[in-house]
Design a protein around this motif. Structure first.
Motif, PDB file in Angstrom:
ATOM      1  N   THR A  90      11.415  28.302   0.566  1.00 32.40           N
ATOM      2  CA  THR A  90      11.624  27.253   1.564  1.00 32.40           C
ATOM      3  C   THR A  90      11.195  27.696   2.959  1.00 32.40           C
ATOM      4  O   THR A  90      10.796  26.863   3.763  1.00 32.40           O
ATOM      5  N   ASN A  91      11.268  28.988   3.259  1.00 31.38           N
ATOM      6  CA  ASN A  91      10.818  29.464   4.564  1.00 31.38           C
ATOM      7  C   ASN A  91       9.299  29.568   4.633  1.00 31.38           C
ATOM      8  O   ASN A  91       8.723  29.528   5.716  1.00 31.38           O
ATOM      9  N   ALA A  92       8.648  29.714   3.496  1.00 32.36           N
ATOM     10  CA  ALA A  92       7.192  29.859   3.487  1.00 32.36           C
ATOM     11  C   ALA A  92       6.495  28.545   3.808  1.00 32.36           C
ATOM     12  O   ALA A  92       5.452  28.540   4.462  1.00 32.36           O
ATOM     13  N   SER A  93       7.047  27.438   3.369  1.00 31.96           N
ATOM     14  CA  SER A  93       6.364  26.156   3.551  1.00 31.96           C
ATOM     15  C   SER A  93       7.392  25.047   3.722  1.00 31.96           C
ATOM     16  O   SER A  93       8.349  24.940   2.946  1.00 31.96           O
ATOM     17  N   LEU A  94       7.162  24.206   4.707  1.00 31.82           N
ATOM     18  CA  LEU A  94       8.046  23.061   4.921  1.00 31.82           C
ATOM     19  C   LEU A  94       7.907  22.052   3.788  1.00 31.82           C
ATOM     20  O   LEU A  94       8.892  21.445   3.360  1.00 31.82           O
ATOM     21  N   THR A  95       6.705  21.892   3.274  1.00 31.45           N
ATOM     22  CA  THR A  95       6.487  20.986   2.144  1.00 31.45           C
ATOM     23  C   THR A  95       7.259  21.456   0.916  1.00 31.45           C
ATOM     24  O   THR A  95       7.876  20.646   0.216  1.00 31.45           O
ATOM     25  N   ALA A  96       7.227  22.753   0.661  1.00 33.70           N
ATOM     26  CA  ALA A  96       7.993  23.308  -0.465  1.00 33.70           C
ATOM     27  C   ALA A  96       9.489  23.113  -0.246  1.00 33.70           C
ATOM     28  O   ALA A  96      10.218  22.819  -1.196  1.00 33.70           O
TER      29      ALA A  96
END
Length: 143
Positions: A90-96
């Motif tokens: 979740t920290n790597a990508s807002l879309t994820a």
């Protein structure tokens, strides 16, 4: 009094429309996946005494996804066990983060509806409620 009723209907009608659209989408997805349409494990239930209130609850939970994502990203201690495991994704990508939170919300609301139907039908509801309590305690959704 009529003005108040009209105002409430004016406010609630868009949510009812959104609930109907989401229920149709969920049914279409179930058809594509060849899942039984009469399963009780649904976010938008098909039949029952309080179908519209359960559907409105689901729409409000879907509308709260941005708030839940923002809250979990700002205050990581709110995520509990599941939030901690999913934090690198979740920290790597807002879309994820949005996609994962959608899945988490769907599982919790579908589980609540399933537990409600088990209780309403007079079946053994204790396991269903136990699973839901454990899901919330493990932090499947940051409550």
């Amino acid at each position: 009094m009529d003005r108040l009723v009209n105002l409430v209907q004016f406010i609630i009608n868009p949510f009812i429309l959104a609930a109907e659209i989401c229920a149709s989408m969920e049914t279409s997805i179930f058809k594509l996946l060849h899942v039984s349409l009469w399963t009780d494990f649904r976010m938008f239930p098909r039949v029952g005494p309080v179908v519209m209130s359960l559907r409105l609850l689901a729409v409000f939970m879907l509308a709260s996804i941005p708030f839940l994502v923002k809250r979990e990203r700002r205050a990581p201690e709110n995520g509990r066990f599941v939030g901690g495991i999913l934090r690198p994704l979740t920290n790597a990508s807002l879309t994820a983060a949005y996609a994962i939170m959608f899945i988490r919300v769907w599982l919790v609301v579908a589980g609540l509806n399933f537990a409600y139907y088990q209780t309403y039908m007079g079946e053994n509801y204790i396991p269903a409620w136990f699973v839901m309590i454990m899901a919330v305690e493990l932090g499947l959704i940051p409550v």
